[in-house]
Design a protein around this motif. Structure first.
Motif, short mmCIF file in Angstrom:
data_model
loop_
_atom_site.label_atom_id
_atom_site.label_comp_id
_atom_site.label_asym_id
_atom_site.label_seq_id
_atom_site.Cartn_x
_atom_site.Cartn_y
_atom_site.Cartn_z
N THR A 68 -35.51 -21.44 23.51
CA THR A 68 -34.79 -21.22 22.26
C THR A 68 -34.37 -19.77 22.17
N GLY A 69 -33.62 -19.43 21.13
CA GLY A 69 -33.22 -18.05 20.92
C GLY A 69 -34.32 -17.25 20.25
N ARG A 70 -34.21 -15.94 20.32
CA ARG A 70 -35.26 -15.09 19.74
C ARG A 70 -35.39 -15.26 18.23
N THR A 71 -34.27 -15.45 17.56
CA THR A 71 -34.32 -15.60 16.11
C THR A 71 -35.00 -16.91 15.72
N ALA A 83 -37.12 -18.53 17.52
CA ALA A 83 -38.53 -18.41 17.89
C ALA A 83 -39.31 -17.71 16.78
N ARG A 84 -38.65 -16.78 16.11
CA ARG A 84 -39.31 -16.02 15.03
C ARG A 84 -39.40 -16.82 13.74
N TYR A 129 -39.78 -19.99 25.83
CA TYR A 129 -38.89 -19.11 26.57
C TYR A 129 -37.76 -18.69 25.63
N THR A 130 -37.60 -17.40 25.38
CA THR A 130 -36.48 -16.95 24.56
C THR A 130 -35.30 -16.65 25.48
N ARG A 131 -34.24 -17.40 25.27
CA ARG A 131 -33.08 -17.33 26.16
C ARG A 131 -31.79 -17.38 25.35
N THR A 132 -30.68 -17.08 26.01
CA THR A 132 -29.38 -17.26 25.37
C THR A 132 -29.11 -18.76 25.22
N SER A 167 -30.65 -8.42 19.16
CA SER A 167 -31.88 -8.88 18.51
C SER A 167 -31.70 -8.91 17.00
N ASP A 172 -34.06 -9.47 14.98
CA ASP A 172 -35.22 -8.74 14.44
C ASP A 172 -34.91 -7.25 14.32
#
Length: 297
Positions: A97-100, A102-103, A125-128, A229, A231
């Motif tokens: 998934t994406g970082r956002t 995931a958060r 896994y944080t990915r595009t 990011s 975040d």
């Protein structure tokens, strides 16, 4: 050279008898002798004194004995470690998934998946967007959790993959609030507004670019920073550096507490969905349970 030859040699050195060593290795005496000779051929020297009874090792054989023991022990340990890893992987749940996301969404899942994660750990896994899609298509993961919007729609093979809509959210332009609770950087103010952008390779970046390019009421923006990011963008907004479009799920508490404020109206928002994709084939029991838990209504 074969590993079983090393094991044969260790047994011979222990028993000092070809007959007894062959019995313990569950092979015939002639076959055992051929394997010892094959090991000597590989080493290029005699390892056993010919005709000795009980069997004696040559100086080369004595020197090789320690290496042989260390090699077989190391390989056995490696095999055990690999089996343990394979066992953990079989139980693990793999998600890209994406970082956002995931958060936000994944973090919320973790709170209600405690018992499942104790026996089946989740690997995130944080990915595009493109990488998350590719990993699922190549069967490297169980699930892809990604944004969905016409501007970034992914073409999936409906015969192989299915999805469920997890949530709906929206990108909202936010700024640090002034003491009166109003946006420090507002689209209503004259002049250009300092803009904290996402790169085009990010799904959020493409979503926002598409929205701004087609919005006749788009504000004048001065691009002062680009960051991949959300975040980090969140922190930059808190420091008053400018306006960033952030998911409402990330900033609604700050807006309610008047730490942040909306810089523009609803026509500046970008609505999108969050979908989780999987292969239609049967997954591992732990992955199937994860799917059931996170998609239940």
């Amino acid at each position: 050279m074969q590993i079983k030859w090393l094991e044969d040699f260790l047994m011979l050195a222990q028993e000092r008898s070809f007959t007894r060593a062959a019995e313990l290795r569950h092979v015939t005496h002639p076959a055992f002798g051929r394997r010892i000779r094959a090991l000597e051929a590989w080493s290029g020297t005699a390892l056993v004194v010919p005709g000795s009874s009980p069997v004696r090792l040559t100086p080369a054989g004595e020197a090789f004995l320690e290496t042989c023991a260390l090699t077989t022990r190391t390989l056995a340990q490696s095999h055990e470690e690999l089996q343990a890893i394979a066992g953990r992987q079989a139980q693990s749940i793999l998600l890209a998934t994406g970082r956002t996301l995931a958060r936000t969404i994944v973090a919320d899942w973790l709170l209600r998946l405690g018992p499942l994660l104790q026996t089946s750990p989740l690997t995130v896994y944080t990915r595009t967007l493109h990488e998350a899609v590719t990993m699922l298509e190549q069967d490297e993961i169980h699930f892809s959790l990604i944004y969905h919007h016409p501007a970034i729609a992914v073409r999936w093979d409906a015969r192989q993959f299915s999805y469920v809509q997890i949530a709906s959210d929206r990108l909202v332009p936010v700024s640090r609030a002034n003491p009166e609770g109003q946006a420090r950087h507002s689209f209503a103010a004259p002049g250009s507004v300092p803009y904290l952008a996402y790169p085009h390779r990010m799904a959020l970046g493409r979503l926002l670019e598409d929205h701004l390019s087609q919005n006749p009421n788009a504000p004048r923006l001065q691009r002062i920073l680009e960051c991949d990011s959300a975040d980090a963008q969140y922190e930059y907004v808190h420091k008053g550096l400018g306006v960033a479009w952030l998911p409402w799920s990330m900033v609604h508490a700050d807006c309610k507490a008047r730490r942040l404020a909306l810089a523009g109206g609803r026509n500046m928002e970008v609505r999108f969905d969050v979908r989780m994709y999987r292969a239609k084939r049967r997954l591992s029991p732990s992955a199937e349970e994860f799917w059931s838990r996170v998609t239940e209504r």
